[in-house]
Design a protein around this motif. Structure first.
Motif, short mmCIF file in Angstrom:
data_model
loop_
_atom_site.label_atom_id
_atom_site.label_comp_id
_atom_site.label_asym_id
_atom_site.label_seq_id
_atom_site.Cartn_x
_atom_site.Cartn_y
_atom_site.Cartn_z
N ILE A 77 0.86 -1.00 -0.15
CA ILE A 77 0.00 0.12 0.07
C ILE A 77 1.01 1.22 0.01
O ILE A 77 0.43 2.23 -0.69
N GLY A 78 1.93 1.24 0.57
CA GLY A 78 2.56 2.48 0.98
C GLY A 78 3.04 3.01 -0.46
O GLY A 78 3.11 4.08 -0.73
N PRO A 79 4.01 2.16 -1.17
CA PRO A 79 4.39 2.77 -2.54
C PRO A 79 3.36 3.21 -3.47
O PRO A 79 3.85 3.98 -4.24
N LEU A 80 2.12 2.56 -3.34
CA LEU A 80 0.83 3.01 -4.20
C LEU A 80 0.35 4.11 -3.91
O LEU A 80 -0.46 5.30 -4.58
N THR A 81 0.53 4.69 -2.57
CA THR A 81 -0.10 5.93 -1.83
C THR A 81 0.71 6.93 -1.51
O THR A 81 0.19 8.09 -0.94
N THR A 82 1.92 7.05 -1.56
CA THR A 82 3.05 7.97 -0.64
C THR A 82 2.79 7.94 0.72
O THR A 82 3.31 8.78 1.16
N LEU A 83 2.27 6.98 1.18
CA LEU A 83 2.26 6.66 2.70
C LEU A 83 3.27 5.97 3.23
O LEU A 83 3.73 5.06 2.60
N ASP A 84 3.85 6.31 4.68
CA ASP A 84 4.95 5.56 5.12
C ASP A 84 4.34 4.37 5.71
O ASP A 84 2.78 4.28 5.95
N LYS A 85 4.96 3.37 6.26
CA LYS A 85 4.38 2.25 6.96
C LYS A 85 3.77 2.47 8.30
O LYS A 85 2.39 1.90 8.31
N VAL A 88 0.41 4.11 7.01
CA VAL A 88 -0.47 2.94 6.40
C VAL A 88 -1.38 2.13 7.53
O VAL A 88 -2.69 1.77 7.41
N SER A 89 -0.42 1.82 8.46
CA SER A 89 -0.83 1.02 9.61
C SER A 89 -2.35 1.54 10.37
O SER A 89 -3.22 1.16 10.50
#
Length: 163
Positions: A77-85, A88-89
């Motif tokens: 999910i992170g790479p697809l959304t520019t969110l860090d781990k 995402v959590s």
């Protein structure tokens, strides 16, 4: 680079100018202008999911990714959304707490979590998408069809150059 080039670069650095003598004007600096535009667009779109559906920016991004597939590993999910781990959590936890998403362990790797939308999450996704697409149309309506195509090409080109 020879000694003269090093001296010019050091002099420019000390003066706060580029090697060509230009000074940095933050309001005209491309990375800053792009970051500001991205934030303005993000805030404009946030009105759709934040006010109407009480989702955070991170939750919306995860919901949008989940809406396009049956399930996904959290690490994807992170790479697809520019969110860090951590983002995402937190987003997945927030969606799960509201009954929008569910998590399960990967059958082959118990350390990995697989996330999917619940039926309520799918219904929410289907409800939000028309609003999000309408906002996109509204934002792009100030451009001609050709400008939209050029913008898309430019964004792809810059993204590829930075990858």
């Amino acid at each position: 680079m020879g000694r003269a080039g090093e001296v010019r670069r050091r002099d420019a650095t000390e003066r706060g100018t580029g090697q060509d003598g230009r000074e940095l004007d933050l309001q005209q600096y491309f990375p800053y202008r792009l970051a500001r535009l991205a934030e303005q667009v993000s805030l404009a779109v946030a009105e759709v999911y934040s006010e109407r559906f009480t989702l955070t920016r991170q939750e919306w991004r995860v919901l949008a990714i989940l809406g396009a597939r049956a399930e996904i590993a959290t690490k994807e999910i992170g790479p697809l959304t520019t969110l860090d781990k951590m983002q995402v959590s937190r987003a997945v936890q927030g969606l799960q707490a509201r009954g929008i998403a569910s998590r399960k362990h990967h059958p082959d790797d118990r350390r990995e979590l697989i996330v999917s939308l619940t039926p309520a999450g799918r219904a929410l996704y289907r409800k939000i998408v028309p609003y999000a697409l309408a906002r996109e149309t509204e934002l792009l309506s100030v451009l001609t069809a050709e400008e939209v195509k050029v913008l898309d090409r430019v964004m792809h080109k810059l993204s590829a150059a930075l990858s």
